[in-house]
Scaffold this active site. Sequence first.
Site, PDB file in Angstrom:
ATOM      1  N   LYS A 115      42.955  45.905  42.055  1.00 22.04           N
ATOM      2  CA  LYS A 115      43.700  44.850  41.372  1.00 22.04           C
ATOM      3  C   LYS A 115      43.455  44.896  39.868  1.00 22.04           C
ATOM      4  O   LYS A 115      44.383  44.753  39.075  1.00 22.04           O
ATOM      5  CB  LYS A 115      43.331  43.475  41.945  1.00 22.04           C
ATOM      6  CG  LYS A 115      43.956  43.237  43.327  1.00 22.04           C
ATOM      7  CD  LYS A 115      43.553  41.905  43.925  1.00 22.04           C
ATOM      8  CE  LYS A 115      44.204  41.696  45.288  1.00 22.04           C
ATOM      9  NZ  LYS A 115      43.672  40.532  46.001  1.00 22.04           N
ATOM     10  N   LYS A 194      51.649  52.200  49.796  1.00 22.88           N
ATOM     11  CA  LYS A 194      51.507  51.051  50.696  1.00 22.88           C
ATOM     12  C   LYS A 194      52.491  49.962  50.278  1.00 22.88           C
ATOM     13  O   LYS A 194      52.624  49.661  49.087  1.00 22.88           O
ATOM     14  CB  LYS A 194      50.074  50.501  50.580  1.00 22.88           C
ATOM     15  CG  LYS A 194      49.819  49.275  51.442  1.00 22.88           C
ATOM     16  CD  LYS A 194      48.537  48.545  51.010  1.00 22.88           C
ATOM     17  CE  LYS A 194      48.873  47.167  50.498  1.00 22.88           C
ATOM     18  NZ  LYS A 194      48.204  46.029  51.032  1.00 22.88           N
ATOM     19  N   LYS A 197      53.526  43.238  47.984  1.00 24.66           N
ATOM     20  CA  LYS A 197      54.259  42.288  47.125  1.00 24.66           C
ATOM     21  C   LYS A 197      54.111  42.672  45.666  1.00 24.66           C
ATOM     22  O   LYS A 197      55.011  42.500  44.870  1.00 24.66           O
ATOM     23  CB  LYS A 197      53.677  40.884  47.284  1.00 24.66           C
ATOM     24  CG  LYS A 197      53.936  40.245  48.609  1.00 24.66           C
ATOM     25  CD  LYS A 197      53.060  38.980  48.743  1.00 24.66           C
ATOM     26  CE  LYS A 197      52.827  38.630  50.183  1.00 24.66           C
ATOM     27  NZ  LYS A 197      51.413  38.360  50.489  1.00 24.66           N
TER      28      LYS A 197
HETATM   29  P1  ADP Z   1      50.326  42.181  49.771  1.00 27.92           P
HETATM   30  O1  ADP Z   1      49.639  43.520  49.633  1.00 27.92           O
HETATM   31  O2  ADP Z   1      51.787  42.338  49.875  1.00 27.92           O
HETATM   32  O3  ADP Z   1      49.915  41.194  48.702  1.00 27.92           O
HETATM   33  P2  ADP Z   1      48.620  40.623  51.463  1.00 27.92           P
HETATM   34  O4  ADP Z   1      47.411  41.180  50.774  1.00 27.92           O
HETATM   35  O5  ADP Z   1      48.962  39.186  51.229  1.00 27.92           O
HETATM   36  O6  ADP Z   1      49.859  41.556  51.139  1.00 27.92           O
HETATM   37  O7  ADP Z   1      48.469  40.886  53.027  1.00 27.92           O
HETATM   38  C1  ADP Z   1      48.663  39.963  54.067  1.00 27.92           C
HETATM   39  C2  ADP Z   1      48.381  40.673  55.374  1.00 27.92           C
HETATM   40  O8  ADP Z   1      49.353  41.717  55.565  1.00 27.92           O
HETATM   41  C3  ADP Z   1      47.012  41.354  55.433  1.00 27.92           C
HETATM   42  O9  ADP Z   1      46.490  41.265  56.739  1.00 27.92           O
HETATM   43  C4  ADP Z   1      47.311  42.772  55.072  1.00 27.92           C
HETATM   44  O10 ADP Z   1      46.370  43.675  55.610  1.00 27.92           O
HETATM   45  C5  ADP Z   1      48.688  42.973  55.701  1.00 27.92           C
HETATM   46  N1  ADP Z   1      49.465  43.973  54.948  1.00 27.92           N
HETATM   47  C6  ADP Z   1      49.960  43.848  53.698  1.00 27.92           C
HETATM   48  N2  ADP Z   1      50.623  44.963  53.332  1.00 27.92           N
HETATM   49  C7  ADP Z   1      50.539  45.827  54.381  1.00 27.92           C
HETATM   50  C8  ADP Z   1      51.040  47.148  54.632  1.00 27.92           C
HETATM   51  N3  ADP Z   1      51.762  47.798  53.725  1.00 27.92           N
HETATM   52  N4  ADP Z   1      50.758  47.711  55.811  1.00 27.92           N
HETATM   53  C9  ADP Z   1      50.035  47.056  56.756  1.00 27.92           C
HETATM   54  N5  ADP Z   1      49.544  45.804  56.589  1.00 27.92           N
HETATM   55  C10 ADP Z   1      49.783  45.192  55.421  1.00 27.92           C
END
Ligand code: ADP
Length: 329
Positions: A115, A194, A197
């Site tokens: 981050k 990956k 958001k």
């Molecule tokens: P982002 O990376 O979009 O901010 P979050 O960190 O809020 O997403 O993740 C919320 C949940 O979704 C977590 O359990 C995270 O491991 C899962 N997650 C987020 N992006 C992915 C992805 N590309 N593949 C698999 N799981 C994901």
Amino acid sequence: MQPAGKRVLSGIQPSGTLHLGNYFGAIQQHIELQATHDCFFFIANYHTLTTLQDAKRLRQLTFDVAADYLALGLDPNRALIFRQTDVPEVCELAWILSTVTGMGLLERAHSYKDKVARGIHASMGLFSYPILMAADILIYGSDLVPVGRDQVQHIEMTQDMAQSFNAAFGTTLLKRPEPRLNASPVVPGVDGQKMSKSYGNTIDIFGDSKDMKKRIMSIKTDSLGVEEPKDPDKCNVFALLKLLASPAETAEWAERYRKGGVGYGEAKKRLHELYEAFFGAKREARAGWAARTGEVEDILATGGRKARAVARELMEKIRDAAGLQTAKQ
Ligand code: ADP
Ligand code: TRP
């Protein structure tokens, strides 16, 4: 009826619009587990302050996550859904855990380093994010934490923190949680990184149909021609297609890729159809929840009350184990 069995807990940040990575990495498991486990799901709004400092948007996104979960099949009679802030004891436990957690453990966190590398302000909150997450998990005596692969390190850190607390105070109060991964723990975004958001590479669960079609058609592929044989396991379109297609259809696509004669455009079109068939069918339910703000609020408030009662009981024991006294209110 409350299902018996192990306690499952997971949180999701209201930091943006939910996408297919969130769904296939985490939410799908959450919805499935409500049938067999004692489930606690919460909207991690305290955590989101580390990246979003806009009160109006945070309130809106918090509501949106709740409406998304309900539209996707979360049943409030079977599982709890609540806001992290309705259990403020997690902040108290986070403080206590911070006193038994070495700086070295936090300095090793990939998520913090990633981050900061992406330009997010290196605040104390961002640095100690895993401590608050550990408190979220430990305060309910959680057994299983269903998440995507990117969160596994945080759960391992939680195991360390539980052990440090128990060792420091000669207790077994904090239970060791285990991560639980889906079959596809990392879902790629339209650029092949990956899906996240914060990378601008998402396909949203409830995105506008036309916009999502454009995004699907823009998925990055190599430049092999239609006739050339292709490796399905190296293709971002195939990786997404297999999440939505039946096993038989997936096998058929894999074979066609390997043989040659299939173009990426055709695979993308099919992916869009499958996306529409699966999520499009839930759009109406999503719109219904969006219109019933009072009902959503009641569901969150009820979930929060039940979760808080569980948290308070353990917090009393934790304070006592640590020798922290408070006057009876
Ligand atoms: P982002 O990376 O979009 O901010 P979050 O960190 O809020 O997403 O993740 C919320 C949940 O979704 C977590 O359990 C995270 O491991 C899962 N997650 C987020 N992006 C992915 C992805 N590309 N593949 C698999 N799981 C994901
Ligand atoms: N850090 C998680 C994420 O970004 C969200 C989260 C906060 C969480 N507290 C949690 C997930 C507790 C599981 C358990 O996705």
